[in-house]
Design a protein around this motif. Structure first.
Motif, mmCIF file in Angstrom:
data_model
loop_
_atom_site.group_PDB
_atom_site.id
_atom_site.type_symbol
_atom_site.label_atom_id
_atom_site.label_comp_id
_atom_site.label_asym_id
_atom_site.label_seq_id
_atom_site.Cartn_x
_atom_site.Cartn_y
_atom_site.Cartn_z
ATOM 1 N N ARG A 137 0.843 -1.193 0.000
ATOM 2 C CA ARG A 137 0.000 0.000 0.000
ATOM 3 C C ARG A 137 0.879 1.243 0.000
ATOM 4 N NH1 ARG A 137 -5.343 -0.551 -1.420
ATOM 5 N NH2 ARG A 137 -6.341 -2.263 -0.272
ATOM 6 N N GLY A 174 1.526 5.339 -1.677
ATOM 7 C CA GLY A 174 0.707 6.541 -1.754
ATOM 8 C C GLY A 174 -0.238 6.544 -2.932
ATOM 9 N N ARG A 175 0.056 5.724 -3.939
ATOM 10 C CA ARG A 175 -0.796 5.561 -5.107
ATOM 11 C C ARG A 175 -0.814 4.082 -5.473
ATOM 12 N NH1 ARG A 175 0.596 10.807 -8.991
ATOM 13 N NH2 ARG A 175 0.132 12.416 -7.411
ATOM 14 N N PRO A 176 -1.729 3.667 -6.340
ATOM 15 C CA PRO A 176 -1.791 2.240 -6.693
ATOM 16 C C PRO A 176 -0.499 1.749 -7.325
ATOM 17 C CG PRO A 176 -3.801 3.379 -7.359
ATOM 18 C CD PRO A 176 -2.831 4.446 -6.936
ATOM 19 N N GLU A 215 -3.363 -3.014 -6.464
ATOM 20 C CA GLU A 215 -4.467 -3.221 -7.389
ATOM 21 C C GLU A 215 -5.049 -4.626 -7.293
ATOM 22 O OE1 GLU A 215 -3.126 -0.236 -10.974
ATOM 23 O OE2 GLU A 215 -1.920 -2.017 -10.590
ATOM 24 N N HIS A 272 5.335 15.286 -5.473
ATOM 25 C CA HIS A 272 4.063 14.764 -4.973
ATOM 26 C C HIS A 272 4.269 14.238 -3.552
ATOM 27 C CE1 HIS A 272 2.697 15.043 -9.126
ATOM 28 N NE2 HIS A 272 3.765 14.367 -9.488
ATOM 29 N N GLN A 274 4.255 10.632 -2.545
ATOM 30 C CA GLN A 274 3.200 9.677 -2.833
ATOM 31 C C GLN A 274 3.677 8.577 -3.780
ATOM 32 O OE1 GLN A 274 -0.258 11.741 -4.292
ATOM 33 N NE2 GLN A 274 -0.195 13.263 -2.652
ATOM 34 N N LEU A 275 4.789 8.789 -4.450
ATOM 35 C CA LEU A 275 5.319 7.820 -5.417
ATOM 36 C C LEU A 275 6.420 6.947 -4.832
ATOM 37 C CD1 LEU A 275 5.544 10.163 -8.544
ATOM 38 C CD2 LEU A 275 3.609 8.803 -7.731
ATOM 39 N N SER A 308 6.063 4.448 -10.844
ATOM 40 C CA SER A 308 5.690 5.750 -11.394
ATOM 41 C C SER A 308 6.561 6.891 -10.877
ATOM 42 C CB SER A 308 4.220 6.050 -11.084
ATOM 43 O OG SER A 308 3.938 5.862 -9.708
ATOM 44 N N ASP A 309 7.560 6.593 -10.042
ATOM 45 C CA ASP A 309 8.501 7.618 -9.574
ATOM 46 C C ASP A 309 9.511 7.890 -10.685
ATOM 47 O OD1 ASP A 309 10.182 9.316 -8.241
ATOM 48 O OD2 ASP A 309 10.860 7.852 -6.749
#
Length: 395
Positions: free
Chosen positions: A138, A140-142, A166, A293, A353-354, A359-360
């Motif tokens: 879990r 900061g984002r999916p 997910e 972010h 959050q990444l 996605s970072d």
């Protein structure tokens, strides 16, 4: 962009483009050689110091949900092994999926980034009541946000398969039904070599306590914001220190092995066992400095005077504000290794959050102007202390 911002932006873009910065890999070696050239361009002469490790080579790792009315047989979710846990053979293990407090063969847990050894999951790993554990990560984002392997040199517990958030809903439904699942957590270990990038500036006053500037350079995925801001601060500090003679030695280390229990920093210290307490101050540039972010930065210092000079530098240069950790708080990241040895340090860590997600990536993950202001603030402070223009410590 200013010239400095262009330099920082280019550096992070190149770092991001190198690939997955996992310790002991070909990418890790090429990145070390690239960083050494960045250090040289900043005015210092770098060295590459090697250390050995038993590298984990992930193989096919997945969970397949069986029958019991939950999904079709053969529904497969791929994941990543927990690097300080056990592994299965290619045949994997099968059993019922259920919560960690159940008697099922396969346990199901949720895990915050870097939470693999803590809380209920850590307890379950130590108890060993499951043949394998599925850890839904879990972030900061999916996505899949792997946990660092804090006990990499002393792995423990059953195999743990880390999977994307997910997959949480479908796995929770399977566990509620007591579905039969098949889990493979496969990896090999092989001897490998990794590199720390090190440089030393010799001061004019032999015998004075040195400064140490450190940042980790390895991690999961491309980690543009996780590592990029710290590398920028590291290189700008090198540039500032090289600009004019200093009174005391300044050591720089960009260490690999961050995600594996800080192996690289431990190797650096092993060569210099007195340094943790002999250094006047360690400057630690940790994760997510200037992340685009994130919730902002946190400053941790071992002593009031160090906190005060750091806050003054941040204020003077208009760098992003930080919260301060209470005195005596045990920091994370590489400053932890200095704290437990009784050393003096200033540690800067951001939030994102990444964090630990694929996605970072550059450019969206980084705030280059914020990184530049922070890098300037601390580069100037480090140079001023090195030249005895700012006095800290007990000398």
């Amino acid at each position: 962009m200013s010239e400095q911002q262009e330099r920082i932006n280019r550096m992070i873009r190149e770092f991001d483009g190198q690939g997955w910065h996992r310790t002991g890999t070909d990418v890790d070696r090429r990145s070390a050689e690239w960083l050494a050239e960045q250090v040289r361009a900043a005015g210092l002469e770098p060295e590459l110091e090697t250390f050995r490790l038993s590298r984990v080579m992930p193989r096919s790792s997945f969970i397949t949900v069986g029958g019991n009315g939950v999904g079709a047989a053969g529904d497969t979710i791929e994941g990543l092994p927990q690097f300080d846990g056990g592994f299965t053979g290619p045949e994997g293990v099968s059993g019922r999926l259920g919560p960690l407090d159940s008697d099922t063969e396969i346990g199901l847990a949720e895990m915050a980034p870097n939470g693999a050894a803590a809380g209920a999951l850590g307890d379950a790993r130590r108890a060993g009541r499951h043949q394998a554990i599925i850890a839904v990560t879990r972030g900061g984002r999916p996505g899949l946000a792997p946990s660092n392997a804090w006990t990499f040199t002393e792995p423990f517990g059953p195999p743990v398969l880390q999977v994307s958030s997910e997959a949480a809903e479908s796995l929770a439904a399977a566990a509620a039904k007591g579905a039969t699942v098949h889990v493979t957590v496969q990896a090999d270990r092989e001897d490998a070599e990794a590199l720390n990038v090190v440089a030393r500036v010799v001061g004019r006053q032999p015998g004075t306590a040195p400064l140490v500037v450190m940042t980790p350079r390895s991690g999961w995925w491309e980690c543009a914001s996780e590592r990029g801001g710290g590398l920028a601060c590291f290189l700008e500090a090198a540039r500032a220190v090289s600009a004019a003679p200093v009174q005391r030695d300044v050591l720089f280390v960009a260490s690999s092995g961050h995600e594996l229990g800080h192996l690289g920093l431990e190797a650096f210290i092993e060569r210099r066992p007195a340094l943790p307490v002999e250094a006047l101050t360690w400057f630690h540039f940790g994760a997510n400095i200037g992340a685009a972010h994130g919730p902002g930065g946190r400053l941790a210092a071992s002593h009031d005077e160090l906190e005060q000079v750091a806050l003054a530098a941040i204020s003077e240069h208009g760098a992003p504000g930080v919260t301060t950790a209470p005195r005596g708080w045990v920091p994370g990241g590489e400053s932890h290794n200095i704290h437990i040895r009784g050393g003096r340090y200033i540690s800067l860590v951001g939030g994102s959050q990444l964090f630990h997600l694929q996605s970072d990536r550059w450019p969206d993950a980084v705030d280059v102007p914020a990184i530049a202001r922070t890098a300037t603030a601390f580069a100037d402070l480090i140079a001023a202390i090195a030249r005895d223009e700012v006095r800290v410590g007990l000398e």
